[in-house]
Design a protein around this motif. Structure first.
Motif, PDB file in Angstrom:
ATOM      1  N   ARG A 101      39.058  32.607  44.604  1.00 18.77           N
ATOM      2  CA  ARG A 101      39.319  33.097  43.250  1.00 18.77           C
ATOM      3  C   ARG A 101      38.032  32.978  42.433  1.00 18.77           C
ATOM      4  O   ARG A 101      37.368  31.945  42.438  1.00 18.77           O
ATOM      5  N   THR A 102      37.683  34.060  41.768  1.00 21.54           N
ATOM      6  CA  THR A 102      36.459  34.089  40.972  1.00 21.54           C
ATOM      7  C   THR A 102      36.681  33.411  39.618  1.00 21.54           C
ATOM      8  O   THR A 102      37.811  33.065  39.251  1.00 21.54           O
ATOM      9  N   ALA A 103      35.584  33.257  38.862  1.00 15.79           N
ATOM     10  CA  ALA A 103      35.678  32.635  37.538  1.00 15.79           C
ATOM     11  C   ALA A 103      36.521  33.472  36.592  1.00 15.79           C
ATOM     12  O   ALA A 103      37.118  32.947  35.635  1.00 15.79           O
ATOM     13  N   GLU A 104      36.586  34.791  36.858  1.00 14.59           N
ATOM     14  CA  GLU A 104      37.381  35.670  36.001  1.00 14.59           C
ATOM     15  C   GLU A 104      38.859  35.662  36.390  1.00 14.59           C
ATOM     16  O   GLU A 104      39.679  36.354  35.793  1.00 14.59           O
ATOM     17  N   GLY A 105      39.203  34.889  37.414  1.00 17.74           N
ATOM     18  CA  GLY A 105      40.593  34.811  37.833  1.00 17.74           C
ATOM     19  C   GLY A 105      40.995  35.844  38.856  1.00 17.74           C
ATOM     20  O   GLY A 105      42.177  35.943  39.214  1.00 17.74           O
ATOM     21  N   ARG A 106      40.065  36.616  39.330  1.00 17.95           N
ATOM     22  CA  ARG A 106      40.374  37.621  40.342  1.00 17.95           C
ATOM     23  C   ARG A 106      40.212  37.011  41.740  1.00 17.95           C
ATOM     24  O   ARG A 106      39.549  36.007  41.921  1.00 17.95           O
TER      25      ARG A 106
END
Length: 217
Positions: A184-189
């Motif tokens: 999971r990326t920092a942007e929540g994706r």
């Protein structure tokens, strides 16, 4: 006269019973014709990634089947897998059932198998066998990469034969996912890192679709 005959018959049967008990404890062995021509067979299994191409493993198993089925005690059978390093799945010996079972469950790999170390190990083991006939069966798809490094100028030890499975035809179009990571990326994706390998050297384009349950991501 009839009673006398019965007594002699009873005595004969008792003597025969005692003789059979004595023979059972002595464990007699009568060599059969086959035991004088016993075989020692080592199957060198190519478990490289290319062996997972459609139909290849089935073709190799079909080639092996009649040769393994013909073995019977006191024949010897050993099963050696190549990747990542040569390893005995079933050591060379008279336990034919263990060897046959190993052929059904050998592990799959995702890299290239190199034949040289496996062939050298199989030849060294067969060299110690007292069998009249010694055979190495190379159960693989005859990849050129697998044979790289094999010293063809060095013959096998005396009395050892090498038989290889027929060359496999290249698949028309087939690939496999060999590694998958999700994070999971920092942007929540959700980000996916996928490794796909093809069975042919040609350039091929693939489209991968990811789902979470029934939801298409």
């Amino acid at each position: 006269h009839r009673h006398r005959f019965r007594r002699w018959l009873t005595l004969l049967l008792r003597c025969l019973l005692i003789l059979l008990v004595v023979l059972a404890f002595r464990r007699p062995f009568w060599p059969l014709e086959h035991s004088e021509k016993n075989r020692a067979v080592v199957v060198v299994l190519d478990n490289s990634y290319s062996m997972q191409a459609e139909g290849r493993r089935a073709a190799v198993e079909a080639w092996l089947a009649p040769q393994i089925a013909a073995l019977r005690r006191p024949d010897q059978l050993g099963v050696l897998v190549l990747h990542p390093t040569p390893e005995w799945l079933a050591p060379l010996g008279e336990n034919l059932a263990a060897g046959r079972e190993a052929l059904k469950t050998f592990p799959q790999g995702y890299e290239t198998s190199h034949y040289r170390p496996g062939l050298e190990l199989a030849a060294a083991k067969l060299g110690l066998s007292s069998a009249k006939e010694k055979v190495i069966l190379v159960a693989g798809d005859e990849q050129r990469l697998g044979w790289n490094g094999v010293r063809f100028d060095r013959p096998l030890p005396p009395g050892i034969k090498l038989l290889a499975a027929p060359i496999a035809s290249p698949p028309k179009r087939q690939a496999a996912i060999v590694a998958l990571k999700a994070a999971r990326t920092a942007e929540g994706r959700v980000a996916f890192d996928v490794t796909v390998r093809g069975f042919t050297p040609l350039t091929d384009e693939r489209t991968l679709t990811f789902f979470s349950g029934e939801t298409r991501l």
